[in-house]
Design a protein around this motif. Structure first.
Motif, PDB file in Angstrom:
ATOM      1  N   GLN A 241     119.289  85.056  49.762  1.00 43.30           N
ATOM      2  CA  GLN A 241     119.366  83.624  49.613  1.00 43.30           C
ATOM      3  C   GLN A 241     120.779  83.163  50.165  1.00 43.30           C
ATOM      4  O   GLN A 241     120.703  82.110  50.113  1.00 43.30           O
ATOM      5  N   PHE A 272     115.228  85.000  43.154  1.00 45.17           N
ATOM      6  CA  PHE A 272     115.578  84.340  41.852  1.00 45.17           C
ATOM      7  C   PHE A 272     116.919  84.481  41.483  1.00 45.17           C
ATOM      8  O   PHE A 272     117.318  84.591  40.184  1.00 45.17           O
ATOM      9  N   GLY A 273     117.846  84.545  42.503  1.00 43.15           N
ATOM     10  CA  GLY A 273     119.210  84.584  41.949  1.00 43.15           C
ATOM     11  C   GLY A 273     119.895  85.883  42.024  1.00 43.15           C
ATOM     12  O   GLY A 273     121.090  85.977  42.455  1.00 43.15           O
ATOM     13  N   TYR A 379     123.052  84.776  38.262  1.00 46.08           N
ATOM     14  CA  TYR A 379     122.225  83.667  38.169  1.00 46.08           C
ATOM     15  C   TYR A 379     120.858  84.075  38.241  1.00 46.08           C
ATOM     16  O   TYR A 379     120.024  84.301  39.303  1.00 46.08           O
ATOM     17  N   MET A 380     120.139  84.363  36.927  1.00 45.29           N
ATOM     18  CA  MET A 380     118.604  84.856  36.957  1.00 45.29           C
ATOM     19  C   MET A 380     118.011  83.507  36.656  1.00 45.29           C
ATOM     20  O   MET A 380     118.413  82.761  35.664  1.00 45.29           O
ATOM     21  N   ARG A 381     117.044  83.427  37.356  1.00 42.30           N
ATOM     22  CA  ARG A 381     116.177  82.166  36.985  1.00 42.30           C
ATOM     23  C   ARG A 381     116.421  81.247  35.850  1.00 42.30           C
ATOM     24  O   ARG A 381     116.234  81.764  34.916  1.00 42.30           O
ATOM     25  N   PRO A 383     119.484  80.113  34.437  1.00 42.41           N
ATOM     26  CA  PRO A 383     120.304  81.362  33.721  1.00 42.41           C
ATOM     27  C   PRO A 383     120.603  80.775  32.510  1.00 42.41           C
ATOM     28  O   PRO A 383     120.814  81.413  31.669  1.00 42.41           O
ATOM     29  N   TYR A 472     116.473  70.528  34.107  1.00 45.41           N
ATOM     30  CA  TYR A 472     117.375  71.559  35.103  1.00 45.41           C
ATOM     31  C   TYR A 472     118.149  70.577  35.953  1.00 45.41           C
ATOM     32  O   TYR A 472     117.327  69.659  36.408  1.00 45.41           O
ATOM     33  N   ALA A 544     119.943  78.334  46.253  1.00 51.41           N
ATOM     34  CA  ALA A 544     119.884  78.650  44.756  1.00 51.41           C
ATOM     35  C   ALA A 544     119.943  77.494  43.965  1.00 51.41           C
ATOM     36  O   ALA A 544     119.898  76.181  44.635  1.00 51.41           O
ATOM     37  N   GLY A 545     120.050  77.535  42.683  1.00 52.26           N
ATOM     38  CA  GLY A 545     120.213  76.605  41.674  1.00 52.26           C
ATOM     39  C   GLY A 545     119.139  75.296  41.951  1.00 52.26           C
ATOM     40  O   GLY A 545     119.224  74.039  41.655  1.00 52.26           O
ATOM     41  N   GLU A 732     113.262  76.156  39.020  1.00 52.98           N
ATOM     42  CA  GLU A 732     113.996  76.940  37.548  1.00 52.98           C
ATOM     43  C   GLU A 732     113.624  75.975  36.362  1.00 52.98           C
ATOM     44  O   GLU A 732     113.251  76.693  35.482  1.00 52.98           O
TER      45      GLU A 732
HETATM   46 MO1  MOS Z   1     118.784  80.624  41.310  1.00 51.07          MO
HETATM   47  S1  MOS Z   1     118.811  81.702  39.503  1.00 51.07           S
HETATM   48  O1  MOS Z   1     120.314  79.742  41.318  1.00 51.07           O
HETATM   49  O2  MOS Z   1     118.512  81.618  42.597  1.00 51.07           O
END
Ligand code: MOS
Length: 765
Positions: A241, A272-273, A379-381, A383, A472, A544-545, A732
């Motif tokens: 990512q 997914f982080g 950071y798991m989806r 998080p 989120y 991410a995020g 997320e």
């Molecule tokens: Mo996501 S858990 O910020 O890829």
């Protein structure tokens, strides 16, 4: 089952263009970008055909000539050091080229943790000393001509250890508890008003503690890299990512210039982080490739990812919620203890959700980090939000029951429709109330009987209906888009977009393609999207995020504005780019965007491989996405097996940039939520350290038989403020609130309030 019917109708109506599936708009016609261009067909999934044909190349699909294979050897103690290796038997296996153990100082160094201003998944690089920081840590790497030889040899490497005491649970002796606001002042506690006094004075009080287990990200595609030295230059094929962090992280670790590293990651098979930063196998792998003088491929075996990959840390939350007798929430105190490693302070942000989910005037949050002997969590989806919502939304359900109020009505009564209670700034858009109302309608909530155990099927099956809300951040990162338009004759024009972003299954290529086809009147098959590739491209800042769409699309939008100017086309409304470009030389231009309020030097940070995401708080506003989940559980009367036959989810993600993949994102988030609530719990034994259920036999994730009907609906109102395209976040938020909706439904079916995940049969016997 409207979703499924729509889906089938859509698929049936598809017409095949070269390499692209396109279709009218069976799901949400309003999702298209640009009102006047709705007649344009949009791409369902631009990479679907290539994926089902196996034509998409992932990191481990690379097979350069003279390829060799690496297999890691991992520590079998909870903590300590390696006193001695015996590698003779491994080296004697035919085909073995290298058994790499301790890497001498000067050849490899630890790259700093990504959340401490660096690049790496953690700030501690295994194999650079004799240290074993946690069970399952990589201690050696075997390279052989075949995967079979490398696997056999890795099993023959033995180590003699000196062990040390270790702590792997929140309450273990030796686990060290730190107040985050003190040790990491960049992440202060959220405090509004005087929550303790307001709570003490509240006529209705709830006080409960919620436990979350460690959980592990299990994308279908494993962590994997293929590395190859071309002279002094290193080519890394790795699904990631964050190609830029991988590039700068490996360069830093090896002490070479980042210009000598290229990272190629056109598609990731789920991330997914887990794949959001520089991974720690890569440095040793690059050194191994240099020593053997050949390309080397490493696929981390599934069992090893439980210790090689980042994970959702164990957590304990205490929530205190105060309200008046009408159900008006007056105060909340949210205290969280969660696990981190010995070497990093994984920044916690659980109260980003609890502090602004409802209009609660007095609020106090407190985060404590508990240092344990494990790899650094990550950071798991969703998080923090998934865990925080489990606590908050379970408490809100309890409050509704105590006061005899309907849980949907209670939430609507406490909505904060316009103003962020934390910052006092306006929300850019917030359609949570509409999510709740539409969800209640689609679910048939009006038929719910309020009492626990009040709904049963004829055969005695217990039925429970539960609801919960989620939110989120709508985050944004800087992006640079390079647009190239090239005429292919009077009726066709190829548009190539290179932008920072990563495709990991969420559909960013499709979202980008839709934006361009709707805006420029080109066909989907003439749009080429290049992401996740550092070669000659703008910096590939991490995706991410849930900020991917809200990051890439505004930059592309800005590039298209520039293109229209340059070609003398009208600034908005439909244009015919193929006609405008006919007979002209190709045009190439670039545009860049950043999050509202970011300083200009943020570009330098991005260029250097750093993280530069912003949100949900921007200088003048706050931006969040929202969701409401309605869940039916059915519990067998005797063996008490819990099933989830039906979920209705309604999300507010701003404008929907890609209807098919957006709905799929939500469905995936709900499925993961079901797994996180009813299946996934990593077993930790204080005697051994590490994670014991480290395989997909022992770490259960949902299978098809666990999943019933998931009805997904999107509000699809463009956010008028956050960016020019009107998109917020989706990946997320889709998972946030699933856990409490299920827990609330289980309460409704049984009268049991379960405050520990995962919820198992023994909790409802
Ligand atoms: Mo996501 S858990 O910020 O890829």
């Amino acid at each position: 089952m409207p979703t499924r019917r729509n889906f089938l109708r859509g698929a049936g109506a598809a017409t095949a263009l070269a390499g692209v599936e396109t279709v009218g708009s069976p799901l949400t016609a309003a999702a298209l970008v640009g009102d006047e261009t709705r007649r344009q067909p949009y791409a369902r999934r631009v990479d679907a055909r290539d994926k089902v044909r196996g034509a998409v190349r992932y990191g481990a699909d690379q097979a350069p000539a003279r390829l060799t294979h690496a297999v890691p050897v991992v520590a079998t103690i909870g903590k300590g050091r390696v006193v001695e290796f015996d590698t003779a038997a491994a080296e004697a296996v035919p085909g073995v080229r290298l058994v790499l153990t301790h890497i001498p100082a000067g050849e490899l160094r630890s790259a700093p943790f990504i959340m401490a201003g660096g690049f790496a998944v953690q700030g501690y690089q295994p194999m650079t000393s004799d240290r074993v920081a946690y069970r399952g840590q990589m201690i050696a790497l075997v390279v052989a001509d075949t995967l079979i030889a490398a696997t056999e040899a890795a099993a023959l490497v033995t180590a003699r250890y000196e062990t040390e005491p270790f702590a792997v649970t929140l309450d273990a002796d030796g686990a060290e508890t730190l107040v985050q606001a003190t040790v990491n002042p960049r992440f202060p506690d959220t405090v509004m008003g005087d929550a303790d006094a307001a709570y003490a004075a509240s006529p209705v009080k709830l006080d409960a503690t919620y436990d979350g287990p460690p959980q592990h990200t299990m994308p279908i595609e494993l962590l994997a890299s293929t590395v190859e030295w071309q002279g002094e230059n290193l080519i890394v094929h790795e699904s990631t990512q964050n190609a830029n962090a991988v590039r700068h992280g490996v360069a830093y670790s090896l002490g070479i210039s980042a210009d000598r590293v290229e990272v190629v990651s056109p598609s990731a098979g789920g991330a997914f982080g887990q794949k959001n930063s520089f991974q720690l196998h890569l440095g040793p792998l690059a050194l191994a490739a240099r020593r053997v003088g050949r390309p080397v491929k490493l696929v981390i075996p599934r069992t090893q990812t439980f210790h090689a990959g980042s994970f959702r840390p164990a957590s304990r939350q205490r929530i205190r919620l105060g309200a008046d007798r009408t159900g008006r929430m007056l105060a909340a105190i949210h205290e969280i203890d969660a696990q981190t490693s010995r070497f990093d302070l994984f920044p916690m942000q659980y109260t980003e959700l609890t502090g602004r989910m409802y209009d609660i005037p007095d609020f106090r949050g407190r985060h404590q980090l508990v240092r344990t002997d494990a790899q650094t969590p990550g950071y798991m989806r969703a998080p923090f939000e998934h865990i925080a919502a489990f606590a908050l939304e379970s408490s809100v359900d309890e409050l509704a029951h105590q006061l005899g109020r309907d849980p949907v009505a209670l939430r609507l009564a406490n909505d904060a429709p316009t103003t962020d209670p934390i910052s006092g700034h306006p929300f850019t858009s917030r359609h949570l109330a509409e999510c709740l109302r539409r969800g209640a309608d689609r679910f048939g909530w009006v038929d719910r009987r309020p009492g626990a155990g009040s709904m049963r099927a004829k055969d005695g099956t217990l039925i429970g209906w539960g609801v919960a809300a989620g939110a989120y951040k709508a985050a944004t990162a800087p992006a640079t888009a390079v647009l190239r338009a090239e005429s292919l004759g009077r009726r066709r024009c190829r548009v190539t977009i290179t932008v920072d972003g990563h495709e990991m299954g969420q559909g960013i290529r499709t979202a980008i393609t839709n934006l361009i086809t709707a805006n420029l009147g080109v066909a989907a098959q003439d749009v080429v999207v290049v992401v996740g590739d550092t070669r000659g491209a703008p910096p590939q800042h991490g995706t991410a995020g849930s900020w991917g769409t809200a990051t890439a699309l505004p930059a592309i939008d800005a590039a298209m504005v520039r293109l229209r100017q340059q070609l003398g086309l009208r600034p908005s409304g439909p244009v015919d780019l193929p006609a405008a470009m006919a007979g002209r030389a190709p045009v190439e231009l670039q545009a860049r965007t950043k999050a509202p309020g970011q300083p200009d030097d943020v570009w330098d940070r991005v260029a250097a491989g750093g993280a530069a995401g912003a949100g949900p708080e921007y200088p003048a506003f706050t931006s969040m996405s929202y969701i409401a989940h309605f869940v039916e559980v059915r519990i067998e009367p005797r063996i008490r097996r819990i099933r989830v036959p039906r979920v209705v989810s309604v999300a507010d993600c701003g404008r929907v940039a890609s209807p098919v993949t957006a709905v799929s994102q939500v469905r995936g988030g709900v499925i993961w939520g079901i797994g996180a609530t009813l299946r996934e719990g990593s077993e930790v034994d204080p005697r051994f350290g590490g994670f014991l259920s480290a395989s997909l036999e022992d770490y259960a994730i949902p299978v098809n038989a666990d999943i019933g009907d998931i009805d997904v609906s999107l509000i699809d109102k463009p956010d008028p403020v956050l960016n020019s395209v009107g998109v917020k976040s989706l990946g997320e938020v889709s998972m946030v609130g699933v856990a409490p909706a299920i827990a609330n439904a289980i309460w409704h079916a049984t009268g049991r309030r379960v405050r520990r995940l995962p919820i198992r049969i023994e909790d409802v016997i």
